[in-house]
Scaffold this motif. Structure first.
Motif, PDB file in Angstrom:
ATOM      1  N   GLY A 134       1.088  -1.581  -0.240  1.00 15.82           N
ATOM      2  CA  GLY A 134       0.676   0.014   0.087  1.00 15.82           C
ATOM      3  C   GLY A 134       0.881   1.023  -0.543  1.00 15.82           C
ATOM      4  O   GLY A 134       1.921   1.421   0.844  1.00 15.82           O
ATOM      5  N   GLY A 135       0.262   2.437  -0.877  1.00 13.12           N
ATOM      6  CA  GLY A 135       0.712   3.459  -0.957  1.00 13.12           C
ATOM      7  C   GLY A 135       0.579   4.765  -0.206  1.00 13.12           C
ATOM      8  O   GLY A 135       0.919   5.483  -0.610  1.00 13.12           O
TER       9      GLY A 135
ATOM     10  N   MET B 179       7.885  -1.525  -2.472  1.00 13.99           N
ATOM     11  CA  MET B 179       6.491  -0.873  -1.515  1.00 13.99           C
ATOM     12  C   MET B 179       5.825  -1.140  -3.232  1.00 13.99           C
ATOM     13  O   MET B 179       5.673  -0.907  -4.150  1.00 13.99           O
ATOM     14  CB  MET B 179       6.283   0.866  -1.877  1.00 13.99           C
ATOM     15  N   LEU B 180       4.149  -2.118  -2.418  1.00 13.72           N
ATOM     16  CA  LEU B 180       3.712  -2.727  -3.683  1.00 13.72           C
ATOM     17  C   LEU B 180       2.172  -1.538  -3.240  1.00 13.72           C
ATOM     18  O   LEU B 180       1.631  -1.851  -2.549  1.00 13.72           O
ATOM     19  CB  LEU B 180       2.918  -4.279  -3.823  1.00 13.72           C
ATOM     20  N   GLU B 181       1.349  -0.988  -4.822  1.00 14.58           N
ATOM     21  CA  GLU B 181       0.798  -0.356  -4.833  1.00 14.58           C
ATOM     22  C   GLU B 181       0.137  -0.665  -5.368  1.00 14.58           C
ATOM     23  O   GLU B 181       0.006  -0.948  -7.491  1.00 14.58           O
ATOM     24  CB  GLU B 181       0.959   1.499  -4.946  1.00 14.58           C
ATOM     25  N   ARG B 182      -1.946  -1.043  -5.672  1.00 17.52           N
ATOM     26  CA  ARG B 182      -2.232  -2.642  -6.684  1.00 17.52           C
ATOM     27  C   ARG B 182      -3.184  -1.097  -7.456  1.00 17.52           C
ATOM     28  O   ARG B 182      -3.477  -1.474  -8.503  1.00 17.52           O
ATOM     29  CB  ARG B 182      -3.725  -2.627  -5.873  1.00 17.52           C
ATOM     30  N   GLY B 183      -2.399   0.199  -7.660  1.00 17.55           N
ATOM     31  CA  GLY B 183      -3.942   1.015  -8.447  1.00 17.55           C
ATOM     32  C   GLY B 183      -2.130   2.010  -8.660  1.00 17.55           C
ATOM     33  O   GLY B 183      -1.172   1.878  -8.866  1.00 17.55           O
TER      34      GLY B 183
ATOM     35  N   ALA C 223       4.259   0.429  -9.077  1.00 22.18           N
ATOM     36  CA  ALA C 223       2.172   0.417  -9.157  1.00 22.18           C
ATOM     37  C   ALA C 223       2.133  -0.593  -9.390  1.00 22.18           C
ATOM     38  O   ALA C 223       2.855  -1.375  -9.916  1.00 22.18           O
ATOM     39  CB  ALA C 223       2.429   2.404  -9.926  1.00 22.18           C
ATOM     40  N   GLU C 224       0.245  -0.639  -9.413  1.00 21.37           N
ATOM     41  CA  GLU C 224      -0.159  -1.325 -10.285  1.00 21.37           C
ATOM     42  C   GLU C 224       0.517  -3.316 -10.349  1.00 21.37           C
ATOM     43  O   GLU C 224      -0.005  -3.974 -10.746  1.00 21.37           O
ATOM     44  CB  GLU C 224       0.099  -1.542 -11.976  1.00 21.37           C
TER      45      GLU C 224
ATOM     46  N   THR D 146       2.131 -12.081  -2.525  1.00 21.55           N
ATOM     47  CA  THR D 146       2.575 -13.072  -3.736  1.00 21.55           C
ATOM     48  C   THR D 146       0.942 -11.491  -4.708  1.00 21.55           C
ATOM     49  O   THR D 146       0.390 -11.545  -3.437  1.00 21.55           O
ATOM     50  CB  THR D 146       1.616 -14.004  -3.547  1.00 21.55           C
ATOM     51  N   TYR D 147       1.555 -11.610  -5.534  1.00 24.86           N
ATOM     52  CA  TYR D 147       1.056 -10.237  -6.146  1.00 24.86           C
ATOM     53  C   TYR D 147       0.861 -10.113  -7.167  1.00 24.86           C
ATOM     54  O   TYR D 147       1.181 -11.063  -8.466  1.00 24.86           O
ATOM     55  CB  TYR D 147       1.385  -8.792  -5.702  1.00 24.86           C
ATOM     56  N   LEU D 148      -0.573  -9.238  -7.461  1.00 24.68           N
ATOM     57  CA  LEU D 148      -0.326  -9.608  -9.546  1.00 24.68           C
ATOM     58  C   LEU D 148      -0.190  -8.665 -10.183  1.00 24.68           C
ATOM     59  O   LEU D 148      -0.184  -6.827  -9.434  1.00 24.68           O
ATOM     60  CB  LEU D 148      -1.707  -9.498 -10.094  1.00 24.68           C
TER      61      LEU D 148
END
Lengths: 594, 455
Positions: free
Chosen positions: A15-16, A36-40, A274-275, A294-296
């Motif tokens: 989350g960013g 940092m992993l941000e889905r948006g 991001a994403e 784990t992320y996409l």
């Protein structure tokens, strides 16, 4: 198994938003490598705040440009356990953000410190009114931290955010006309308070006249140009009113994007992806240690990012969702009243009162600052005697004129009862928009045994994962609190000389209605505390069960606060980071031994 | 990232019929980062670092890097009326770069504008300034390029200038006429100065820094009219347009030069690009970004002290003092002055009705030398396109000014620019809609999103 495995890092931050940015900054300062992993999407003032295109009310506030894409994932909602929940398909009651900056980009900027008594609420209520005062079914709890524990971190957050305000006491000495009820501070606000807009000034004078204690709301909207401790700069607020839902084109509303990330993005130890949508935190076979997440990625590849430390710092309910999906902590069971993840899910109890004035009084509601305004705390926290009133909780009351823009004004139209279209609507809008003031009772919502979060047995999101289910309704204690505080507002509107007033009060037996915006201040669900039977996190926001997972956010609040949560979230983030840096990294493991 | 350098003027070179138009456009505008030095031979680490510093001071990366490309791998285009030339690859790649250059050949290219094969370089390369560079600096620079920069195989596009204009031999004449020999240049640098700090400042400004390439006016034959402070007061008195921006005077003019800037102001400006008196924009934003911010405080003070020692070229300017007349009018709601209404609507949120703005975030317009420049193009240009104050190491926030080209007509821009040039004690001449139309027509193509800052 993930199809791509990345090189291991010291810490992965999910989350960013504010919490993620604060943790990432603190951890890189401690020499840690951080992803940092941000889905948006990545967001910046230059792209999302480019003037004048950015101040498009339709795109921002009605098409929700910088908010969560509900077609991919959402929550389901029901009022009680005997109902079947349905997905929240359209933005209405609350507005979760998405993209770099998160809620910290779309927020307004109201930046409070938590009242000391709210942090020890169970202790305080028991002490003042006796244990029997707590209604059956209310899970009243302490945070496990005190104001004195957090004070240095409230102070640090204000300096990073460039917060404008007026102190009442600094180191025990009265220094100004700030909030009479506010606890003493170690330092003044970094910037002077924003000026009162006219309606707020009317409210200030009237509140004073009836014996309340009005003060300038602390706002992370810079009242002057500012350079924070990271060397990053903010511009001054020009009261344009395009705060909530917008990337501020003046660089004056604090955001992770403006206030922290410029100092992080060039750090070789930091990488922002991001994403990147995190699906779960991976645990080892003992289920007591996280191995990574784990992320996409943006192309839809499943990626495993190994890490020594996992910081879960997405929005409140995403944090709870991720814990449930990952098997971190015992899920809450409301029937057995056991388990902690999903327990003490709370909201905020906000109603709006409107006062109308003579046409010679121009209130200029188009002007505004998201965080500024005038408030009084006479009916917040333990600032008043609850004994004869028979409820727990309270509300600050304020005029927080954040700029009522064209479409919103048209939707409001005139006083209740006026048509929403046609010439009568037009006339009412013309007659009232410039001559009215809106004020909020921004109240607490207590935690209850039958209000909780869990995984929905029916609905799945676009990733095939069970959606998070909210079981929530208003309770008698909270409705009575609201009705009492709002009744006090009538004294103020009278002193203001209002010609007509609509007191926004909850009705007895009223149910939660998701169709109308109320507030995005959702909290709890994975709360902090001293007892692992009633909290998912220890006082350092570390999972009791998986010690290399820290969960930072409003999810940690055991009950709803009358204040906006961001100041507390930021202070908790710095508090947690401080203990990770000074203790955990030297000797990884549980920071609280039972 | 800018796509290419733009032609700004046309001129004929002597009687030879070779157009050298646009060669003044050598201000760096690429935002490339200089990479960390690669592993170097034992004992030369210090020299590599020293050479990297010289490369920063000389801003090699600016021209020798294509937009988005590898630093020093060449490819930045310079559009001239007769065709386009491309900056060469100066990484030590043997086939496509300068890997085969001996130090002597390297020195000759840098200081004298002669390629390894003997052909003349276009004077887009500021060898008339680099001629001053010491042997020690050239040596360090050579060691850096050979050992501290990774070779990159990148064949830069061939010039599109058609024959016979593509013949380079006439440039020999240009070099002979206008470029000083190394010996002469170094002799000039050895002239006496009041103190060693000034001497160091003179060396940096006149030599590697090649400030005059933009800030000194050029003759019709495109050479700078003065190469050192000893050549008269036209040196650094303000140059011709580069990418549509007008480099201001760096001399002591009170209104249009650095007369009211202190040495500390200048040091701070060169370090972070933003001070109480104004912010860097246009080409200077990049010069600060990959050049001056990396210099030591000692060198920045030397540059500043040297510039502060340059007397004004224009000695007619009355000292600027703040005049509150128009600000007072705006405060009281009087927007009857030409351009006042547009100013209040579109500019005052950041620059304030009193023109003092909010430095160092938003730069002041009151007393700002750029605003009062005789040539109004920079002000018109920035109103039309906006610009970016880039982040620097010590000031990590960038600030974007929006452009108003789509929102304001030529007349409105002329009105508001005239207002800004007149208000608050600024006393510069008004501009016309024709001025705006001329600048608008010559605007460079808009940069893509890739160049947008991330804060």
């Amino acid at each position: 198994m993930a199809s791509i495995k990345m090189k291991s890092v010291d810490a992965v931050v999910i989350g960013g938003g504010w919490a993620g940015a604060i943790l990432a900054k603190e951890l890189t300062e401690a020499g840690q490598s951080v992803v940092m992993l941000e889905r948006g999407a990545d967001r910046s003032t230059a792209s999302d705040g480019a003037y004048p295109g950015s101040i498009d009310e339709l795109q921002a506030n009605f098409r929700h440009k910088i908010f969560q894409n509900l077609s991919k994932s959402s929550v389901t909602i029901r009022n009680s356990s005997d109902q079947t929940a349905l997905p929240y398909r359209q933005m209405a009651a609350f507005l979760p953000g998405e993209g770099v900056g998160g809620a910290g980009l779309h927020w307004s900027g109201v930046h409070f410190r938590m009242p000391p008594d709210d942090l020890i609420m169970r202790t305080k209520v028991k002490e003042k009114y006796g244990e029997k005062f707590i209604p059956e079914g209310m899970n009243l709890q302490d945070y496990g931290v005190t104001y004195d524990d957090l004070e240095p971190f409230f102070d640090k957050a204000e300096k990073v955010f460039g917060t404008s305000g007026e102190a009442y006491t600094v180191n025990g000495q009265v220094v100004g006309k700030g909030n009479f009820f506010a606890p003493s501070r170690s330092d003044n606000f970094p910037l002077p308070a924003l000026k009162d807009v006219y309606g707020a000034n009317m409210f200030r004078k009237a509140a004073e006249e009836v014996g309340f204690h009005p003060y300038a709301m602390p706002a992370a909207n810079a009242s002057a140009q500012y350079t924070n401790p990271y060397g990053v700069q903010m511009g001054p607020c020009n009261f344009c009113g395009y705060c909530s839902g917008y990337a501020c084109y003046m660089y004056s509303k604090a955001s992770p994007n403006v206030n922290i990330l410029p100092a992080l993005r060039n750090d070789p130890k930091f990488e922002l992806r991001a994403e990147s949508h995190v699906l779960r935190v991976e645990l080892d076979s003992t289920k007591t240690k996280a191995t990574g997440v784990t992320y996409l990625d943006r192309k839809g590849n499943e990626v495993f990012q190994p890490a020594e430390l996992v910081i879960v710092s997405a929005f409140q309910f995403h944090n709870v969702h991720l814990m449930l999906l990952s098997g971190i902590g015992k899920p809450y069971d409301p029937v057995a009243n056991e388990g902690v993840v999903g327990r003490n899910f709370v909201y905020q109890n906000v109603t709006t009162t409107t006062a109308w004035f003579d046409k010679s009084v121009y209130t200029n509601q188009f002007i505004g600052t998201g965080g500024g305004g005038v408030a009084f705390d006479d009916f917040n926290s333990e600032n008043f005697d609850h004994g004869p009133l028979g409820f727990i909780g309270g509300s600050p009351v304020w005029v927080n004129q954040a700029g009522i823009k064209g479409i919103a004004a048209a939707k409001i139209g005139g006083p209740p009862g006026t048509p929403h279209w046609g010439s009568a609507w037009k006339k009412a809008m013309v007659d009232t928009y410039q001559h009215s003031v809106r004020m909020d009772a921004h109240g607490t919502n207590m935690a209850y045994r039958d209000v909780y979060l869990d995984l929905d047995p029916t609905w799945k999101d676009a990733y095939g994962l069970p959606m998070l289910r909210m079981t929530f309704d208003w309770k008698d204690n909270d409705i009575r609190m609201n009705r009492y505080v709002v009744s006090q507002i009538a004294k103020v509107t009278k002193a203001m000389g209002a010609t007509d007033v609509h007191l926004g009060q909850r009705q007895p037996g009223e149910h939660f209605d998701t169709r109308f915006y109320q507030t995005t201040h959702l909290a709890g669900g994975a709360v902090m505390g001293d007892d692992p039977k009633t909290s998912a996190l220890n006082r350092y926001l570390q999972s009791w069960d998986v010690s290399n997972v820290f969960v930072i956010g409003a999810n940690a609040f055991p009950q709803g606060t009358g204040y906006n949560p961001t100041g507390m979230v930021a202070a908790l983030a710095y508090w947690s980071a401080h203990h990770i840096r000074t203790t955990y990294l030297k000797n990884p493991g549980p920071l609280v031994q039972l | 990232m800018r796509q290419r350098k733009r032609v700004t003027a046309a001129a004929l070179f002597g009687g030879l019929g070779i157009s050298l138009a646009g060669l003044s456009a050598i201000v760096p505008t690429a935002h490339a980062q200089v990479p960390a030095p690669a592993a170097s031979a034992p004992g030369t680490t210090g020299l590599v670092a020293q050479g990297e510093y010289v490369a920063r001071a000389s801003d090699c990366v600016a021209c020798h890097t294509a937009p988005g490309g590898t630093p020093f791998a060449g490819g930045l285009s310079f559009a001239l009326p007769m065709g386009t030339i491309y900056a060469p690859n100066i990484t030590p790649d043997a086939q496509t770069g300068i890997g085969k250059y001996t130090e002597a050949e390297f020195a000759r290219a840098v200081r004298e504008g002669v390629r390894r094969d003997g052909a003349s370089l276009y004077p887009a390369m500021p060898f008339p300034s680099y001629a001053r560079m010491t042997d020690a600096d050239i040596h360090a620079l050579y060691v850096y390029f050979m050992q501290g920069v990774k070779p990159v195989a990148n064949t830069v596009k061939a010039s599109t200038i058609p024959w016979p204009l593509s013949m380079r031999w006439p440039l020999i004449g240009w070099r002979m006429m206008f470029a000083p020999s190394v010996k002469d240049a170094q002799a000039k640098s050895a002239r006496p100065f009041a103190d060693p700090v000034l001497a160091r400042g003179a060396y940096l400004v006149e030599g590697p820094g090649h400030c005059g390439a933009c800030h000194t006016p050029r003759a019709i034959t495109m050479q700078e009219v003065a190469l050192t402070s000893a050549d008269g007061t036209r040196f650094l008195a303000g140059g011709g347009a580069v990418d549509g921006w007008i480099p201001t005077s760096l001399r002591g003019e009170n209104r249009t030069g650095l007369g009211r800037w202190s040495e500390d102001d200048l040091v701070e400006f060169l370090k972070v690009g933003r001070i109480r008196r104004g912010s860097a924009f246009g080409g200077m934003s990049d010069a600060v970004g990959h050049g001056t911010q990396h210099l030591t405080d000692e060198d920045l003070h030397a540059i500043a002290r040297y510039l502060k020692a340059l007397p004004p070229d224009d000695t007619t300017q009355t000292p600027w003092t703040y005049d509150a007349t128009l600000a007072t009018a705006l405060h009281s709601g009087d927007v009857s002055a030409r351009g006042a209404r547009t100013y209040v609507d579109s500019c005052a949120a950041c620059h304030r009705t009193d023109g003092q703005a909010y430095p160092t975030v938003f730069p002041p317009l009151a007393g700002n030398p750029v605003v009062m420049d005789k040539v109004p193009d920079s002000l018109i240009h920035i109103v039309l396109t906006g610009d970016i104050l880039r982040a620097t190491h010590d000031a990590p926030s960038a600030f974007v000014m929006p452009g108003f080209a789509d929102r304001l007509s030529d007349e409105k821009v002329a009105d508001v620019v005239s207002f800004i040039r007149k208000a608050w004690g600024n006393n510069a001449a008004p501009v016309t809609a024709q001025d705006v139309a001329r600048v608008r027509k010559a605007l460079p193509k808009a940069e893509g999103d890739a160049a947008l800052p991330l804060n």
